[in-house]
Write a protein that holds these residues in place. Structure first.
Motif, PDB file in Angstrom:
ATOM      1  N   ALA A  14       0.813  -1.214   0.000  1.00 55.60           N
ATOM      2  CA  ALA A  14       0.000   0.000   0.000  1.00 55.60           C
ATOM      3  C   ALA A  14       0.843   1.259   0.000  1.00 55.60           C
ATOM      4  CB  ALA A  14      -0.952  -0.014   1.200  1.00 55.60           C
ATOM      5  N   MET A  18       0.653   4.244  -2.806  1.00 58.71           N
ATOM      6  CA  MET A  18       0.267   5.610  -2.458  1.00 58.71           C
ATOM      7  C   MET A  18       1.340   6.624  -2.845  1.00 58.71           C
ATOM      8  SD  MET A  18      -2.744   5.730  -1.500  1.00 58.71           S
ATOM      9  CE  MET A  18      -4.035   4.577  -1.096  1.00 58.71           C
ATOM     10  N   ALA A  23      -2.421  12.170  -3.962  1.00 53.95           N
ATOM     11  CA  ALA A  23      -3.189  12.140  -2.721  1.00 53.95           C
ATOM     12  C   ALA A  23      -4.010  10.864  -2.705  1.00 53.95           C
ATOM     13  CB  ALA A  23      -4.107  13.360  -2.626  1.00 53.95           C
ATOM     14  N   ARG A  24      -4.575  10.534  -1.548  1.00 59.75           N
ATOM     15  CA  ARG A  24      -5.415   9.346  -1.471  1.00 59.75           C
ATOM     16  C   ARG A  24      -6.656   9.544  -2.331  1.00 59.75           C
ATOM     17  NH1 ARG A  24      -8.659   7.508   3.910  1.00 59.75           N
ATOM     18  NH2 ARG A  24      -9.928   9.288   3.224  1.00 59.75           N
ATOM     19  N   ARG A  26     -10.454   8.854  -3.993  1.00 61.18           N
ATOM     20  CA  ARG A  26     -11.733   8.330  -3.518  1.00 61.18           C
ATOM     21  C   ARG A  26     -11.998   6.941  -4.096  1.00 61.18           C
ATOM     22  NH1 ARG A  26     -16.713  12.147  -4.240  1.00 61.18           N
ATOM     23  NH2 ARG A  26     -15.492  13.441  -5.649  1.00 61.18           N
ATOM     24  N   LEU A  28      -9.772   3.866  -5.889  1.00 59.14           N
ATOM     25  CA  LEU A  28      -8.493   3.305  -6.317  1.00 59.14           C
ATOM     26  C   LEU A  28      -8.780   1.994  -7.024  1.00 59.14           C
ATOM     27  CD1 LEU A  28      -5.428   3.034  -6.447  1.00 59.14           C
ATOM     28  CD2 LEU A  28      -5.482   2.105  -4.109  1.00 59.14           C
ATOM     29  N   LEU A  51      -4.626  -1.513   2.700  1.00 59.90           N
ATOM     30  CA  LEU A  51      -5.329  -0.241   2.529  1.00 59.90           C
ATOM     31  C   LEU A  51      -6.271   0.023   3.704  1.00 59.90           C
ATOM     32  CD1 LEU A  51      -6.199  -0.437  -1.272  1.00 59.90           C
ATOM     33  CD2 LEU A  51      -4.577   1.143  -0.218  1.00 59.90           C
ATOM     34  N   GLU A  55      -4.471   3.012   5.309  1.00 58.75           N
ATOM     35  CA  GLU A  55      -4.961   4.164   4.556  1.00 58.75           C
ATOM     36  C   GLU A  55      -6.430   4.503   4.809  1.00 58.75           C
ATOM     37  OE1 GLU A  55      -2.983   6.062   2.885  1.00 58.75           O
ATOM     38  OE2 GLU A  55      -1.207   4.792   3.036  1.00 58.75           O
ATOM     39  N   TYR A  57      -9.216   2.798   4.086  1.00 56.24           N
ATOM     40  CA  TYR A  57     -10.248   2.320   3.163  1.00 56.24           C
ATOM     41  C   TYR A  57     -11.187   1.370   3.906  1.00 56.24           C
ATOM     42  CZ  TYR A  57      -8.111   4.363  -0.979  1.00 56.24           C
ATOM     43  OH  TYR A  57      -7.632   5.251  -1.907  1.00 56.24           O
ATOM     44  N   PRO A 275     -13.774   6.553   0.571  1.00 54.18           N
ATOM     45  CA  PRO A 275     -12.788   5.911  -0.304  1.00 54.18           C
ATOM     46  C   PRO A 275     -13.069   4.426  -0.479  1.00 54.18           C
ATOM     47  CG  PRO A 275     -11.828   6.405   1.844  1.00 54.18           C
ATOM     48  CD  PRO A 275     -13.167   7.070   1.795  1.00 54.18           C
ATOM     49  N   GLU A 315      -9.162  12.286  -8.212  1.00 51.74           N
ATOM     50  CA  GLU A 315      -9.702  11.466  -7.133  1.00 51.74           C
ATOM     51  C   GLU A 315     -10.014  10.047  -7.595  1.00 51.74           C
ATOM     52  OE1 GLU A 315     -11.763  13.905  -3.785  1.00 51.74           O
ATOM     53  OE2 GLU A 315     -12.739  14.421  -5.692  1.00 51.74           O
TER      54      GLU A 315
END
Length: 400
Positions: A14, A18, A23-24, A26, A28, A51, A55, A57, A275, A315
């Motif tokens: 992850a 990233m 940026a992270r 919405r 992926l 994730l 992160e 998610y 996300p 995003e």
């Protein structure tokens, strides 16, 4: 060049993914070049776990029937039913028999056990209720939407009674006749009943929108999300059936495009919730047009990824997966002048590649497009190097 490629290849985790992104996102997306290989699904599962842990998610969405996926979501969030039932009733395309999918669902249920609702993981199918051989009847989505509204709004606001929907729908086998996929005359999609149902579905969704202030207070967030899913699915299915009955040369192009449009609508709804990690075939998640040949005819359409990217911009992020060999399918060592051949020089089994830096390593040269000897594997198109945020390269796929 080999040394340069090693410098831009990172461990598939992850944190490395990233670092490729501003940026992270919405949404992926992780694509795959072939279906039915649990090795690829095991990598998907591992990345999703990371994730979740690193992160934030909380949702995974896969290329499976959006309505059937509700069965899996109920199981992982609240323990409704059993794992066996979730696998048998919650997946389309035969994905429920996959050991990797079973492991994913079991892990999600164990993770959620005892956690508050705000921290629970969610599962979603984002494909329409469509199979290669048939499209589902719109009955489930239409009647579920009607039932939701009839329990919450005045009866005189409803465009019809439930009995009217049942009469117009008729038997489900009218809608699911496999012959209709190749013979438009066998489809009921442009019958008088189907036309009436399209108008009623539109009226039901319009009522859903018009009553939003009331409905969001009279429903749980989950009930509201599902009502909108029912509306999207009912309208999408009726539109799909309409074009199944079309005999023009554009028929198949419309159908494949409508499928990805339904996917895109479902993904945008998930993005609004928070996300989400998305897994599907590369062709559904790429930012470029998709293409395939059916019966010698070239079909081109905008993929779900292209549609979502146009709305979300940065995003939305997309990682394509490329594979070196699938020897049990006759896909042997890739030619050295292809993307897969260049990456095959890497010593590790799977790595994530920075495609922006790969372009620099290539120095302006464009690799050849690999020709796959097996129809079930789609080689990476070097013209799409600028289309993806990274490449996940899996050197060899073992049988089993």
């Amino acid at each position: 060049m080999v040394t340069g490629i090693k410098d831009i290849a990172h461990a598939f985790e992850a944190a490395a993914v990233m670092r490729l992104l501003p940026a992270r996102p919405r949404l992926l997306g992780l694509g795959e070049p072939t279906h039915g290989e649990d090795t690829l699904l095991d990598l998907r599962n591992d990345l999703f776990r990371r994730l979740v842990e690193q992160e934030g998610y909380r949702t995974i969405a896969i290329e499976s029937d959006c309505m059937m996926g509700l069965v899996v979501d109920d199981y992982v969030t609240s323990g409704t039913g059993s794992l066996d039932e979730a696998m048998q009733q919650g997946f389309s395309h035969g994905w429920g028999t996959s050991a990797a999918n079973r492991e994913l669902v079991g892990w999600m249920r164990a993770y959620n056990d005892g956690r508050p609702a705000s921290e629970r993981l969610r599962f979603a199918g984002f494909d329409g209720p469509l199979e290669i051989t048939a499209a589902a009847s719109p009955r489930q989505a239409l009647t579920a939407l009607h039932g939701y509204l009839s329990a919450r709004v005045e009866t005189d606001l409803l465009p019809c009674a439930a009995e009217t929907l049942d009469r117009l729908l008729g038997t489900d086998d009218r809608w699911t006749d496999p012959a209709a996929m190749t013979d438009p005359a066998r489809s009921v999609g442009q019958s008088a009943e189907a036309a009436r149902l399209r108008l009623l579905a539109d009226d039901l969704v319009a009522l859903l929108d018009a009553q939003t202030p009331h409905l969001v207070t009279a429903s749980s967030p989950e009930e509201w999300d599902r009502a909108r899913l029912y509306g999207r699915t009912a309208i999408g299915l009726l539109r799909y059936h309409h074009w199944m009955a079309d005999a023009s040369p554009a028929r198949m192009t419309r159908l494949v495009g409508l499928r990805d449009q339904m996917m895109a609508h479902n993904l945008l709804a998930l993005a609004a919730r928070g996300p989400a990690f998305v897994h599907a075939h590369n062709s559904h998640l790429q930012r470029e047009k998709s293409a395939t040949r059916m019966g010698g005819t070239l079909l081109e359409w905008w993929s779900a990824g292209a549609l979502v990217s146009a709305r979300l911009g940065r995003e939305y992020a997309f990682l394509a997966t490329a594979v070196g060999t699938i020897r049990h399918r006759g896909v042997d060592t890739p030619p050295p002048d292809t993307v897969e051949g260049l990456l095959y020089t890497l010593p590790d089994g799977h790595r994530v590649i920075d495609t922006r830096r790969l372009a620099t390593v290539l120095g302006g040269t464009r690799p050849a497009h690999r020709v796959s000897p097996w129809f079930g594997y789609s080689a990476f198109d070097p013209a799409h190097l600028d289309d993806c945020d990274g490449i996940v390269f899996v050197k060899d796929l073992p049988q089993g």
